[in-house]
Design a protein around this motif. Structure first.
Motif, PDB file in Angstrom:
ATOM      1  N   ALA A   1      47.847 -46.991 -10.883  1.00 44.48           N
ATOM      2  CA  ALA A   1      47.753 -47.376  -9.471  1.00 44.48           C
ATOM      3  C   ALA A   1      49.029 -48.065  -9.009  1.00 44.48           C
ATOM      4  O   ALA A   1      49.519 -47.824  -7.900  1.00 44.48           O
ATOM      5  CB  ALA A   1      46.544 -48.293  -9.254  1.00 44.48           C
TER       6      ALA A   1
ATOM      7  N   TRP B   1      45.195 -39.346  -4.963  1.00 38.67           N
ATOM      8  CA  TRP B   1      44.224 -39.738  -5.982  1.00 38.67           C
ATOM      9  C   TRP B   1      44.335 -38.826  -7.207  1.00 38.67           C
ATOM     10  O   TRP B   1      44.242 -39.292  -8.346  1.00 38.67           O
ATOM     11  CB  TRP B   1      42.809 -39.671  -5.384  1.00 38.67           C
TER      12      TRP B   1
ATOM     13  N   ARG C   1      57.859 -43.915   1.390  1.00 36.87           N
ATOM     14  CA  ARG C   1      57.672 -44.221   2.814  1.00 36.87           C
ATOM     15  C   ARG C   1      58.931 -44.811   3.436  1.00 36.87           C
ATOM     16  O   ARG C   1      59.262 -44.528   4.592  1.00 36.87           O
ATOM     17  CB  ARG C   1      56.484 -45.171   3.023  1.00 36.87           C
TER      18      ARG C   1
ATOM     19  N   GLU D   1      47.264 -39.887  -9.160  1.00 40.76           N
ATOM     20  CA  GLU D   1      46.957 -41.152  -9.844  1.00 40.76           C
ATOM     21  C   GLU D   1      46.082 -40.898 -11.066  1.00 40.76           C
ATOM     22  O   GLU D   1      46.277 -41.503 -12.123  1.00 40.76           O
ATOM     23  CB  GLU D   1      46.284 -42.118  -8.855  1.00 40.76           C
TER      24      GLU D   1
ATOM     25  N   ASN E   1      55.586 -46.576  -1.775  1.00 40.30           N
ATOM     26  CA  ASN E   1      56.338 -47.562  -0.999  1.00 40.30           C
ATOM     27  C   ASN E   1      57.788 -47.096  -0.823  1.00 40.30           C
ATOM     28  O   ASN E   1      58.333 -47.129   0.290  1.00 40.30           O
ATOM     29  CB  ASN E   1      56.272 -48.924  -1.703  1.00 40.30           C
TER      30      ASN E   1
ATOM     31  N   LEU F   1      45.124 -38.588   0.953  1.00 44.64           N
ATOM     32  CA  LEU F   1      44.563 -39.579   0.027  1.00 44.64           C
ATOM     33  C   LEU F   1      43.969 -38.899  -1.200  1.00 44.64           C
ATOM     34  O   LEU F   1      44.088 -39.395  -2.314  1.00 44.64           O
ATOM     35  CB  LEU F   1      43.483 -40.418   0.713  1.00 44.64           C
ATOM     36  N   SER F   2      43.315 -37.757  -0.965  1.00 46.88           N
ATOM     37  CA  SER F   2      42.699 -37.100  -2.112  1.00 46.88           C
ATOM     38  C   SER F   2      43.760 -36.479  -3.021  1.00 46.88           C
ATOM     39  O   SER F   2      43.582 -36.410  -4.237  1.00 46.88           O
ATOM     40  CB  SER F   2      41.645 -36.080  -1.669  1.00 46.88           C
TER      41      SER F   2
ATOM     42  N   ARG G   1      45.353 -37.401   6.883  1.00 48.48           N
ATOM     43  CA  ARG G   1      45.534 -38.623   6.104  1.00 48.48           C
ATOM     44  C   ARG G   1      44.518 -38.645   4.948  1.00 48.48           C
ATOM     45  O   ARG G   1      44.847 -38.975   3.817  1.00 48.48           O
ATOM     46  CB  ARG G   1      45.349 -39.833   7.020  1.00 48.48           C
ATOM     47  N   THR G   2      43.285 -38.261   5.259  1.00 44.90           N
ATOM     48  CA  THR G   2      42.246 -38.231   4.235  1.00 44.90           C
ATOM     49  C   THR G   2      42.580 -37.193   3.168  1.00 44.90           C
ATOM     50  O   THR G   2      42.417 -37.429   1.973  1.00 44.90           O
ATOM     51  CB  THR G   2      40.883 -37.894   4.876  1.00 44.90           C
TER      52      THR G   2
ATOM     53  N   ALA H   1      51.527 -46.748  -6.124  1.00 51.94           N
ATOM     54  CA  ALA H   1      51.797 -47.608  -4.962  1.00 51.94           C
ATOM     55  C   ALA H   1      53.294 -47.844  -4.800  1.00 51.94           C
ATOM     56  O   ALA H   1      53.827 -47.813  -3.684  1.00 51.94           O
ATOM     57  CB  ALA H   1      51.059 -48.941  -5.101  1.00 51.94           C
TER      58      ALA H   1
END
Lengths: 241, 241
Positions: free
Chosen positions: A151, A122, A162, A125, A159, A118-119, A114-115, A155
């Protein structure tokens, strides 16, 4: 070889769990040497996300291409363009639904993945934000707006993505993400500078001014010149986007 | 003891670098045992961000308090409320400018810390999004809007925070972040349902154009004067009949 390493890795991750699987087991199943694994993947985590580097490069190429001038109107609207850039990522997921859904389930269970994800997110983004910063350069609150829009786009994309992943890839990925991105485009529009005193009065943009059409634009006296120009263009049916 | 561990850790990180500093060196300098370190901090990374857990708890408390009904209007606007929740994080940074600036520089240099920070930021974003999902429950695109607004608030907060950090804590942290959050509040307003068919801000002038409005009239050279007058009247909200 790269593909067979990914396939072997996922087979083992699903059978035994991610943490319980070693690189040695992956290479044994794939029938290659340990060195080959690390030639393609710096770490075990990287084999879980084999396409992000390519996808990031593709996104940057897309954003770099004709980022400013000319071309078709839509492509020149910065918000529309970053939304299209986000679709590059969606395509990577949608190309291989089974794999994407398996990875989604795996990532939810393993905090380290998960981490890692995230990177990666990022980095996408940042790519979008850098592009927008360039487009908004010199404008009031340019970097702020760039960061916020980037951002929001990420997101919204996530969304929609997912929703599709949670449907086990059964729903329409493009439709999910298009809907989410349309929301962002509506919120941010193509207004190059939404900060400032509320600028309400926008006159009916006459679509296609006919021979004897008259177009009237009313704006506040304090409105910046670009807003007036924008409204004039809109009224004349030239999409400022 | 917790504070002296943080102080010792930062002294060493600044002198030798983060990677080069071991937990043993930190506890030696702080004059405590290794076990004490791990009682407070699960890992070396955690000592770099000693206040985030408390801050997350504080944010959740804030969002949990009177999250719905009553109270003052401002508090009841979901967007305003998540902006205020983000200010909880800002206060943590602003309480200790020197420490925050040192950490900012450290985090920029050490990829592992950057990743750690991303996962912390993600937890803040999830807290805001969960709150908004609750507030938007049952509304069209509630989760989408919640996710997008949470991401925008976090991006704006971080944009303002970074401006302050880059000024070495010399600028006004609250002013930076207030400005950034005001942007988000303006974009998202308190519109309970901004999704839907594009709502052109139709010629608002219908109201009563105020003294400082500007009227721009564009017409074909050949348009008859009555058409011009008619369009101006329409734009001004006077029915031309």
């Amino acid at each position: 070889m790269r593909d067979s390493l990914v396939a072997a890795a996922f087979q083992l991750f699903l059978e035994r769990g991610y943490e319980q699987t070693t690189v040695d087991e992956i290479v044994a199943l794939a029938g290659v040497g340990r060195r080959s694994f690390f030639r393609y993947f710096p770490s075990k985590e990287d084999v879980v996300f084999p396409d992000h580097e390519r996808c990031l490069a593709e996104m940057n190429d897309f954003l770099g291409d004709g980022s400013g001038e000319g071309g078709d109107g839509g492509a020149d609207d910065p918000v529309a363009r970053v939304c299209d850039a986000a679709r590059v990522v969606l395509r990577m997921y949608a190309e291989n639904p089974t794999f994407s859904v398996q990875r989604y389930r795996l990532t939810k269970k393993v905090p380290g993945l998960r981490t890692y994800e995230l990177s990666v997110v990022w980095r996408y983004e940042r790519a979008l934000a850098e592009y927008l910063r360039g487009r908004f350069a010199g404008r009031r609150d340019g970097t702020l707006r760039a960061d916020v829009i980037a951002a929001a786009v990420v997101a919204a994309h996530n969304n929609g993505l997912r929703s599709w992943l949670r449907s086990d890839g059964q729903s329409d990925a493009s439709a999910e993400v298009d809907h989410a991105l349309a929301h962002v485009q509506q919120v941010f529009g193509s207004d190059p500078d939404p900060v400032g005193p509320p600028q309400k009065p926008t006159a009916e943009p006459a679509k296609e001014p006919r021979g004897d059409d008259v177009v009237v634009v009313i704006s506040r006296r304090g409105a910046p010149m670009w807003r007036v120009v924008q409204e004039v263009e809109t009224a004349l049916g030239r999409d400022p986007e």
